[in-house]
Scaffold this motif. Structure first.
Motif, PDB file in Angstrom:
ATOM      1  N   GLY A  24       0.814  -1.213   0.000  1.00  0.00           N
ATOM      2  CA  GLY A  24       0.000   0.000   0.000  1.00  0.00           C
ATOM      3  C   GLY A  24       0.841   1.254   0.000  1.00  0.00           C
ATOM      4  O   GLY A  24       0.547   2.223  -0.712  1.00  0.00           O
ATOM      5  N   ILE A  25       1.926   1.237   0.777  1.00  0.00           N
ATOM      6  CA  ILE A  25       2.810   2.403   0.842  1.00  0.00           C
ATOM      7  C   ILE A  25       3.595   2.555  -0.461  1.00  0.00           C
ATOM      8  O   ILE A  25       3.860   3.675  -0.908  1.00  0.00           O
ATOM      9  N   GLU A  26       3.921   1.429  -1.075  1.00  0.00           N
ATOM     10  CA  GLU A  26       4.576   1.497  -2.386  1.00  0.00           C
ATOM     11  C   GLU A  26       3.674   2.197  -3.405  1.00  0.00           C
ATOM     12  O   GLU A  26       4.132   3.003  -4.215  1.00  0.00           O
ATOM     13  N   LEU A  27       2.370   1.905  -3.334  1.00  0.00           N
ATOM     14  CA  LEU A  27       1.415   2.509  -4.265  1.00  0.00           C
ATOM     15  C   LEU A  27       1.127   3.972  -3.932  1.00  0.00           C
ATOM     16  O   LEU A  27       0.868   4.778  -4.817  1.00  0.00           O
ATOM     17  N   ASN A  28       1.157   4.299  -2.648  1.00  0.00           N
ATOM     18  CA  ASN A  28       0.905   5.676  -2.232  1.00  0.00           C
ATOM     19  C   ASN A  28       1.843   6.039  -1.080  1.00  0.00           C
ATOM     20  O   ASN A  28       1.492   5.877   0.087  1.00  0.00           O
ATOM     21  N   PRO A  29       3.031   6.515  -1.388  1.00  0.00           N
ATOM     22  CA  PRO A  29       4.034   6.790  -0.352  1.00  0.00           C
ATOM     23  C   PRO A  29       3.792   8.062   0.455  1.00  0.00           C
ATOM     24  O   PRO A  29       4.613   8.414   1.302  1.00  0.00           O
ATOM     25  N   LYS A  30       2.668   8.732   0.228  1.00  0.00           N
ATOM     26  CA  LYS A  30       2.394   9.976   0.951  1.00  0.00           C
ATOM     27  C   LYS A  30       1.210   9.845   1.906  1.00  0.00           C
ATOM     28  O   LYS A  30       0.624  10.840   2.322  1.00  0.00           O
ATOM     29  N   ASP A  31       0.856   8.624   2.277  1.00  0.00           N
ATOM     30  CA  ASP A  31      -0.292   8.370   3.143  1.00  0.00           C
ATOM     31  C   ASP A  31       0.185   8.239   4.588  1.00  0.00           C
ATOM     32  O   ASP A  31       0.733   7.213   4.990  1.00  0.00           O
ATOM     33  N   ALA A  32      -0.021   9.272   5.380  1.00  0.00           N
ATOM     34  CA  ALA A  32       0.457   9.284   6.760  1.00  0.00           C
ATOM     35  C   ALA A  32      -0.161   8.159   7.581  1.00  0.00           C
ATOM     36  O   ALA A  32       0.511   7.522   8.399  1.00  0.00           O
ATOM     37  N   LYS A  33      -1.447   7.899   7.372  1.00  0.00           N
ATOM     38  CA  LYS A  33      -2.140   6.862   8.133  1.00  0.00           C
ATOM     39  C   LYS A  33      -1.523   5.497   7.883  1.00  0.00           C
ATOM     40  O   LYS A  33      -1.420   4.663   8.793  1.00  0.00           O
ATOM     41  N   ALA A  34      -1.095   5.251   6.650  1.00  0.00           N
ATOM     42  CA  ALA A  34      -0.496   3.965   6.309  1.00  0.00           C
ATOM     43  C   ALA A  34       0.805   3.756   7.077  1.00  0.00           C
ATOM     44  O   ALA A  34       1.081   2.655   7.583  1.00  0.00           O
ATOM     45  N   TYR A  35       1.624   4.804   7.173  1.00  0.00           N
ATOM     46  CA  TYR A  35       2.871   4.693   7.933  1.00  0.00           C
ATOM     47  C   TYR A  35       2.574   4.467   9.418  1.00  0.00           C
ATOM     48  O   TYR A  35       3.240   3.660  10.083  1.00  0.00           O
ATOM     49  N   ASN A  36       1.601   5.173   9.945  1.00  0.00           N
ATOM     50  CA  ASN A  36       1.231   4.987  11.344  1.00  0.00           C
ATOM     51  C   ASN A  36       0.820   3.543  11.601  1.00  0.00           C
ATOM     52  O   ASN A  36       1.269   2.905  12.560  1.00  0.00           O
ATOM     53  N   ASN A  37      -0.033   3.008  10.734  1.00  0.00           N
ATOM     54  CA  ASN A  37      -0.524   1.652  10.947  1.00  0.00           C
ATOM     55  C   ASN A  37       0.572   0.607  10.735  1.00  0.00           C
ATOM     56  O   ASN A  37       0.610  -0.401  11.430  1.00  0.00           O
ATOM     57  N   ARG A  38       1.461   0.863   9.767  1.00  0.00           N
ATOM     58  CA  ARG A  38       2.583  -0.066   9.604  1.00  0.00           C
ATOM     59  C   ARG A  38       3.492  -0.009  10.827  1.00  0.00           C
ATOM     60  O   ARG A  38       4.080  -1.021  11.232  1.00  0.00           O
ATOM     61  N   GLY A  39       3.570   1.164  11.437  1.00  0.00           N
ATOM     62  CA  GLY A  39       4.328   1.275  12.679  1.00  0.00           C
ATOM     63  C   GLY A  39       3.767   0.382  13.771  1.00  0.00           C
ATOM     64  O   GLY A  39       4.515  -0.240  14.534  1.00  0.00           O
ATOM     65  N   LEU A  40       2.452   0.285  13.832  1.00  0.00           N
ATOM     66  CA  LEU A  40       1.815  -0.592  14.813  1.00  0.00           C
ATOM     67  C   LEU A  40       2.175  -2.049  14.554  1.00  0.00           C
ATOM     68  O   LEU A  40       2.407  -2.823  15.496  1.00  0.00           O
ATOM     69  N   VAL A  41       2.200  -2.415  13.280  1.00  0.00           N
ATOM     70  CA  VAL A  41       2.572  -3.785  12.918  1.00  0.00           C
ATOM     71  C   VAL A  41       4.022  -4.056  13.312  1.00  0.00           C
ATOM     72  O   VAL A  41       4.333  -5.089  13.926  1.00  0.00           O
ATOM     73  N   ARG A  42       4.903  -3.132  12.981  1.00  0.00           N
ATOM     74  CA  ARG A  42       6.318  -3.323  13.311  1.00  0.00           C
ATOM     75  C   ARG A  42       6.531  -3.368  14.823  1.00  0.00           C
ATOM     76  O   ARG A  42       7.368  -4.138  15.322  1.00  0.00           O
ATOM     77  N   TYR A  43       5.783  -2.558  15.554  1.00  0.00           N
ATOM     78  CA  TYR A  43       5.877  -2.600  17.008  1.00  0.00           C
ATOM     79  C   TYR A  43       5.472  -3.980  17.526  1.00  0.00           C
ATOM     80  O   TYR A  43       6.130  -4.542  18.418  1.00  0.00           O
ATOM     81  N   SER A  44       4.415  -4.535  16.952  1.00  0.00           N
ATOM     82  CA  SER A  44       3.956  -5.860  17.369  1.00  0.00           C
ATOM     83  C   SER A  44       4.980  -6.940  17.044  1.00  0.00           C
ATOM     84  O   SER A  44       5.045  -7.967  17.724  1.00  0.00           O
ATOM     85  N   LEU A  45       5.781  -6.702  16.006  1.00  0.00           N
ATOM     86  CA  LEU A  45       6.863  -7.628  15.648  1.00  0.00           C
ATOM     87  C   LEU A  45       8.150  -7.331  16.420  1.00  0.00           C
ATOM     88  O   LEU A  45       9.190  -7.930  16.147  1.00  0.00           O
ATOM     89  N   LYS A  46       8.062  -6.395  17.360  1.00  0.00           N
ATOM     90  CA  LYS A  46       9.194  -5.970  18.193  1.00  0.00           C
ATOM     91  C   LYS A  46      10.308  -5.307  17.389  1.00  0.00           C
ATOM     92  O   LYS A  46      11.470  -5.268  17.808  1.00  0.00           O
TER      93      LYS A  46
END
Length: 202
Positions: A117-139
């Motif tokens: 999704g970020i590859e398709l739209n690299p200017k979506d702030a919400k996408a980065y925030n949500n991917r941050g949540l995923v990365r946090y869950s993966l430690k």
């Protein structure tokens, strides 16, 4: 300690002339019911759209978001997958599917969807925030911080990103940075930040 907002598509892009009015009315009605929190009713409206327009990717995505809201994550993923099949470059479907996978704790698969999704739209702030949540869950705390920071760079009023960034900073022993983020989030209206300030930032 996470705050996630879903994607919802509001414009009915295309529909055949014969079914035009009826399909559009069902679609608009579905969105209205969704916004009123009547998710099962919204799903019924979207069902009607898809009977008339079975290849309408936006309706699959919106129905998927509604299913996610009633905790039918697997049903939601099926709808998002169908939307992607119909439109492989449909950014919102990847990001929404990533959220449902996150809710199922399928973090690695969710990460792949957010990457796309970020590859398709690299200017979506919400996408980065949500991917941050995923990365946090993966430690992956450093990766999470990088994503939240990117979200803030795109939108410096993104209070959830400040709030979320505090946790990985704290986990990396950056107490001052964590407390600064939680304090910023509190100033911006995130009430949940106060409990972390009281517990970790005395």
């Amino acid at each position: 300690m996470t705050r996630i907002l879903p994607f919802l598509f509001f414009l009915f892009i295309s529909y055949s002339a014969l079914a035009q009015k009826t399909a559009k009315e069902y679609f608009v009605s579905g969105n209205q019911k969704f916004n009123a929190g009547k998710y099962p009713d919204a799903i019924k409206e979207y069902d009607q759209v898809l009977k008339l327009e079975p290849k309408h990717a936006a309706t699959y995505t919106n129905r998927g978001v509604a299913k996610d809201r009633i905790l039918d994550y697997r049903g939601a993923i099926e709808d998002f997958t169908q939307a992607i099949t119909l439109n492989p470059k449909y950014t919102e479907a990847y990001l929404s599917r990533g959220l449902s996978k996150y809710n199922l704790k399928d973090y690695r698969s969710a990460l792949l969807d957010y990457n796309k999704g970020i590859e398709l739209n690299p200017k979506d702030a919400k996408a980065y925030n949500n991917r941050g949540l995923v990365r946090y869950s993966l430690k992956d705390y450093s990766g999470a911080i990088a994503d939240y920071t990117k979200a803030i760079t795109i939108n410096n009023r993104y209070e959830e990103a400040y709030y979320n960034r505090g946790a990985p900073k704290y986990n990396l022993d950056d107490k001052a940075g964590a407390c600064a983020d939680w304090n910023k989030a509190k100033q911006m209206g995130v009430k949940e930040a106060d409990q972390y300030l009281k517990k970790f930032c005395k």
